[in-house]
Design an enzyme around this catalytic site. Structure first.
Site, PDB file in Angstrom:
ATOM      1  N   HIS A 273       0.854  -1.192   0.000  1.00  0.00           N
ATOM      2  CA  HIS A 273       0.000   0.000   0.000  1.00  0.00           C
ATOM      3  C   HIS A 273       0.888   1.238   0.000  1.00  0.00           C
ATOM      4  O   HIS A 273       1.936   1.257   0.612  1.00  0.00           O
ATOM      5  CB  HIS A 273      -0.907   0.007   1.241  1.00  0.00           C
ATOM      6  CG  HIS A 273      -2.087   0.904   1.081  1.00  0.00           C
ATOM      7  ND1 HIS A 273      -2.033   2.258   1.311  1.00  0.00           N
ATOM      8  CD2 HIS A 273      -3.343   0.642   0.673  1.00  0.00           C
ATOM      9  CE1 HIS A 273      -3.216   2.791   1.075  1.00  0.00           C
ATOM     10  NE2 HIS A 273      -4.032   1.839   0.682  1.00  0.00           N
ATOM     11  N   ASP A 330      -7.887  -5.263  -0.463  1.00  0.00           N
ATOM     12  CA  ASP A 330      -8.330  -6.129  -1.571  1.00  0.00           C
ATOM     13  C   ASP A 330      -7.997  -7.594  -1.384  1.00  0.00           C
ATOM     14  O   ASP A 330      -8.427  -8.429  -2.185  1.00  0.00           O
ATOM     15  CB  ASP A 330      -7.688  -5.624  -2.872  1.00  0.00           C
ATOM     16  CG  ASP A 330      -8.247  -4.265  -3.252  1.00  0.00           C
ATOM     17  OD1 ASP A 330      -7.447  -3.337  -3.491  1.00  0.00           O
ATOM     18  OD2 ASP A 330      -9.483  -4.121  -3.268  1.00  0.00           O
TER      19      ASP A 330
HETATM   20  C1  SDX Z   1      -5.993   0.144  -3.191  1.00  0.00           C
HETATM   21  O1  SDX Z   1      -4.282   4.611  -2.016  1.00  0.00           O
HETATM   22  C2  SDX Z   1      -5.263   3.979  -1.525  1.00  0.00           C
HETATM   23  O2  SDX Z   1      -5.766   4.291  -0.462  1.00  0.00           O
HETATM   24  C3  SDX Z   1      -5.771   2.829  -2.344  1.00  0.00           C
HETATM   25  C4  SDX Z   1      -6.820   1.942  -1.661  1.00  0.00           C
HETATM   26  C5  SDX Z   1      -8.105   2.695  -1.433  1.00  0.00           C
HETATM   27  O3  SDX Z   1      -8.832   2.336  -0.504  1.00  0.00           O
HETATM   28  O4  SDX Z   1      -8.443   3.568  -2.272  1.00  0.00           O
HETATM   29  O5  SDX Z   1      -6.329   1.492  -0.412  1.00  0.00           O
HETATM   30  C6  SDX Z   1      -7.179   0.741  -2.528  1.00  0.00           C
HETATM   31  O6  SDX Z   1      -5.689   0.519  -4.285  1.00  0.00           O
HETATM   32  C7  SDX Z   1      -5.179  -0.871  -2.436  1.00  0.00           C
HETATM   33  C8  SDX Z   1      -3.944  -1.368  -3.262  1.00  0.00           C
HETATM   34  C9  SDX Z   1      -4.445  -2.468  -4.213  1.00  0.00           C
HETATM   35  N1  SDX Z   1      -3.367  -2.835  -5.156  1.00  0.00           N
HETATM   36  C10 SDX Z   1      -2.749  -4.033  -5.061  1.00  0.00           C
HETATM   37  O7  SDX Z   1      -2.935  -4.860  -4.174  1.00  0.00           O
HETATM   38  C11 SDX Z   1      -1.743  -4.282  -6.190  1.00  0.00           C
HETATM   39  C12 SDX Z   1      -0.456  -4.864  -5.603  1.00  0.00           C
HETATM   40  N2  SDX Z   1       0.221  -3.808  -4.829  1.00  0.00           N
HETATM   41  C13 SDX Z   1       1.244  -3.045  -5.478  1.00  0.00           C
HETATM   42  O8  SDX Z   1       1.070  -2.784  -6.816  1.00  0.00           O
HETATM   43  C14 SDX Z   1       1.811  -1.938  -4.611  1.00  0.00           C
HETATM   44  O9  SDX Z   1       1.971  -2.457  -3.361  1.00  0.00           O
HETATM   45  C15 SDX Z   1       1.072  -0.626  -4.520  1.00  0.00           C
HETATM   46  C16 SDX Z   1       0.962   0.023  -5.857  1.00  0.00           C
HETATM   47  C17 SDX Z   1      -0.258  -0.819  -3.911  1.00  0.00           C
HETATM   48  C18 SDX Z   1       1.886   0.266  -3.604  1.00  0.00           C
HETATM   49  O10 SDX Z   1       3.147   0.363  -4.116  1.00  0.00           O
HETATM   50  P1  SDX Z   1       4.262   1.178  -3.292  1.00  0.00           P
HETATM   51  O11 SDX Z   1       4.016   1.132  -1.835  1.00  0.00           O
HETATM   52  O12 SDX Z   1       4.394   2.514  -3.918  1.00  0.00           O
HETATM   53  O13 SDX Z   1       5.523   0.323  -3.486  1.00  0.00           O
HETATM   54  P2  SDX Z   1       6.417   0.358  -4.767  1.00  0.00           P
HETATM   55  O14 SDX Z   1       5.559   0.095  -5.972  1.00  0.00           O
HETATM   56  O15 SDX Z   1       7.255   1.590  -4.723  1.00  0.00           O
HETATM   57  O16 SDX Z   1       7.312  -0.917  -4.481  1.00  0.00           O
HETATM   58  C19 SDX Z   1       8.263  -0.919  -3.400  1.00  0.00           C
HETATM   59  C20 SDX Z   1       8.910  -2.292  -3.465  1.00  0.00           C
HETATM   60  C21 SDX Z   1       9.327  -2.684  -4.885  1.00  0.00           C
HETATM   61  O17 SDX Z   1      10.361  -3.638  -4.785  1.00  0.00           O
HETATM   62  P3  SDX Z   1      11.922  -3.125  -4.970  1.00  0.00           P
HETATM   63  O18 SDX Z   1      11.930  -2.240  -6.188  1.00  0.00           O
HETATM   64  O19 SDX Z   1      12.208  -2.347  -3.690  1.00  0.00           O
HETATM   65  O20 SDX Z   1      12.724  -4.378  -5.090  1.00  0.00           O
HETATM   66  O21 SDX Z   1       7.948  -3.285  -3.053  1.00  0.00           O
HETATM   67  C22 SDX Z   1       7.678  -4.145  -4.128  1.00  0.00           C
HETATM   68  C23 SDX Z   1       8.101  -3.417  -5.391  1.00  0.00           C
HETATM   69  O22 SDX Z   1       8.419  -4.344  -6.433  1.00  0.00           O
HETATM   70  N3  SDX Z   1       6.242  -4.392  -4.113  1.00  0.00           N
HETATM   71  C24 SDX Z   1       5.695  -5.585  -4.280  1.00  0.00           C
HETATM   72  C25 SDX Z   1       4.322  -5.385  -4.132  1.00  0.00           C
HETATM   73  N4  SDX Z   1       4.077  -4.096  -3.898  1.00  0.00           N
HETATM   74  C26 SDX Z   1       5.272  -3.473  -3.893  1.00  0.00           C
HETATM   75  N5  SDX Z   1       6.257  -6.791  -4.545  1.00  0.00           N
HETATM   76  C27 SDX Z   1       5.383  -7.823  -4.647  1.00  0.00           C
HETATM   77  N6  SDX Z   1       4.043  -7.708  -4.510  1.00  0.00           N
HETATM   78  C28 SDX Z   1       3.483  -6.514  -4.258  1.00  0.00           C
HETATM   79  N7  SDX Z   1       2.164  -6.411  -4.142  1.00  0.00           N
END
Ligand code: SDX
Length: 395
Positions: A273, A330
């Site tokens: 998140h 989710d």
């Molecule tokens: C919602 O904003 C809100 O409030 C949204 C929401 C709402 O109520 O409106 O809460 C609803 O959208 C919830 C989120 C639903 N999405 C998912 O579940 C999709 C999977 N999650 C990711 O795509 C991700 O976690 C995000 C986009 C939600 C958040 O990304 P961040 O915190 O900005 O993290 P990042 O993309 O900068 O990643 C940081 C690191 C990376 O690895 P490195 O580059 O450091 O090696 O964490 C890894 C990412 O690859 N990473 C994940 C991951 N999420 C981040 N690795 C594996 N699985 C994941 N889900």
């Protein structure tokens, strides 16, 4: 006592708050979520979705008379214009319901031209009620269109959630038996999705509304933003991920290995998140009730076992812990929606139904108090420095 949200500076960027708001407070490190100061845990246990919608929009818990008036005003607007119903005939049977939803909501601007002025309080009020009342009908019709079944007119003797379930799963030829467990569970899930500060879709609603676009147009844009798989589309993606693990023999460790190696860009959907760097408080509530609801619905699901194993493995693995990746809202919701009988393509529609009062409240706040509007976003320019035009013969 007014609290101010924490604004952290990301390295390289000044992550200034995009706006001021008095609606929802989140502390991502502590895993706190409050609507108008009320903890989400208390609202999920004691409130109803219509009451929480009132709270988000008007800023206080309604008196009995206020709630009765609000409920009856919504009930009087659940019908769709017969010409709007014909829109559904034009969509392909296999259309995803989310673009159907955003198209129909945008079209409300053409049917209700008497309620588009954001600065006329009466028009804002009637467009608020029309949207709260009609979105469940639109959502139900999008589903009925996808399964080739007849539309049901709303039954205003029912509550908003009961009406939605009946229009979705009922048939004109016979009475629909509402399951109180399902009604209560869906009502609670809608509460948990009702607002979440300046997430992608809410920021979209505010940004579109900041041009003084009407409520229907602004919310239609929010629905499109929510459709993205990294945002609201994640609940559908979680179910597809769990089914893929099941179909590959249920090997959770193998899947986690692929995620850690970033093979084919695969992510652990429903995890992580932008704000919560702790367990999403909504996920904690949903996980607790998922087991109970599936039991009560008599729908034991091996996918729930896979989800719980996946969570256990991830929360013990430094790759996820070091990146502060925890289950978000989710991760478990899709399992409940599936047990209720919804196809995965309807999961994000259910998210939109829940988020609607939040979008409306945030749009109204921005219109009523320009101090809370999103400023025009700027950028950090990383392009070419100034250079002169080059004639074709010189290129
Ligand atoms: C919602 O904003 C809100 O409030 C949204 C929401 C709402 O109520 O409106 O809460 C609803 O959208 C919830 C989120 C639903 N999405 C998912 O579940 C999709 C999977 N999650 C990711 O795509 C991700 O976690 C995000 C986009 C939600 C958040 O990304 P961040 O915190 O900005 O993290 P990042 O993309 O900068 O990643 C940081 C690191 C990376 O690895 P490195 O580059 O450091 O090696 O964490 C890894 C990412 O690859 N990473 C994940 C991951 N999420 C981040 N690795 C594996 N699985 C994941 N889900």
């Amino acid at each position: 006592m007014k609290e101010t949200g924490n604004v952290t500076l990301d390295s390289g960027f000044v992550n200034t708050a995009s706006c001021r708001s008095a609606i929802t407070y989140i502390d991502g490190d502590a895993g706190i979520l409050r609507y108008r100061g009320y903890p989400i845990e208390q609202l999920a246990e004691k409130s109803t979705f219509v009451e929480t919608s009132f709270l988000l929009i008007y800023g206080h818990l309604p008196s009995a008379a206020e709630l009765e008036d609000f409920t009856s005003r919504i009930r009087r607007h659940t019908l769709l214009h017969e010409d709007l119903k014909r829109f559904f005939e034009g969509f392909p049977r296999d259309a995803h319901p989310m673009p159907v939803l955003s198209s129909a909501v945008s079209a409300l601007s053409t049917f209700y031209q008497d309620s588009l002025n954001p600065f006329d309080p009466e028009q804002v009020e009637i467009s608020t009620v029309r949207l709260l009342a009609k979105l469940p009908t639109i959502a139900a019709y999008a589903y009925k269109k996808s399964v080739g079944q007849p539309f049901l007119y709303p039954d205003n003797s029912l509550s908003l959630v009961e009406n939605y379930l009946r229009m979705t799963f009922g048939f004109p030829a016979e009475p629909y038996d509402l399951d109180p467990v399902m009604v209560k569970a869906l009502d609670q899930l809608l509460i948990l999705h009702a607002d979440h500060e300046q997430n992608c879709s809410t920021s979209t609603v505010r940004l579109v509304g900041s041009s003084h676009a009407n409520l229907f147009a602004s919310v239609s844009a929010g629905i499109n933003a929510l459709f993205g798989p990294l945002h609201g589309g994640a609940n559908q993606a979680v179910l597809e991920m769990l089914e893929q693990i099941r179909d590959n023999g249920g090997n959770v460790d193998e899947f986690v290995r692929k995620v850690k190696n970033k093979e084919d860009g695969v992510k652990l959907m429903g995890f992580g998140h932008r704000v919560y760097k702790n367990y999403d408080p909504r996920a904690a509530i949903i996980k607790k009730t998922a087991d109970e609801i599936l039991e009560k619905l008599g729908k034991r699901d091996e996918l729930l076992d896979i989800a719980m194993k996946l969570e256990q493995v991830a929360l013990e693995d430094d790759y996820f812990v070091s990146r502060k990746l925890y289950p978000n809202v989710d991760f478990y919701t899709g399992l409940i929606y599936k047990a209720m009988g919804f196809p995965t393509r309807m999961f994000t529609v259910l998210f939109a139904l829940g988020r609607l009062p939040g979008w409306i409240a945030q749009w109204r706040e921005m219109i009523e108090d320009p101090e809370t509007k999103i400023g025009r976003p700027r950028q950090l320019y990383i392009g070419e420095t100034a250079r002169d035009y080059v004639a074709m013969t010189q290129r």
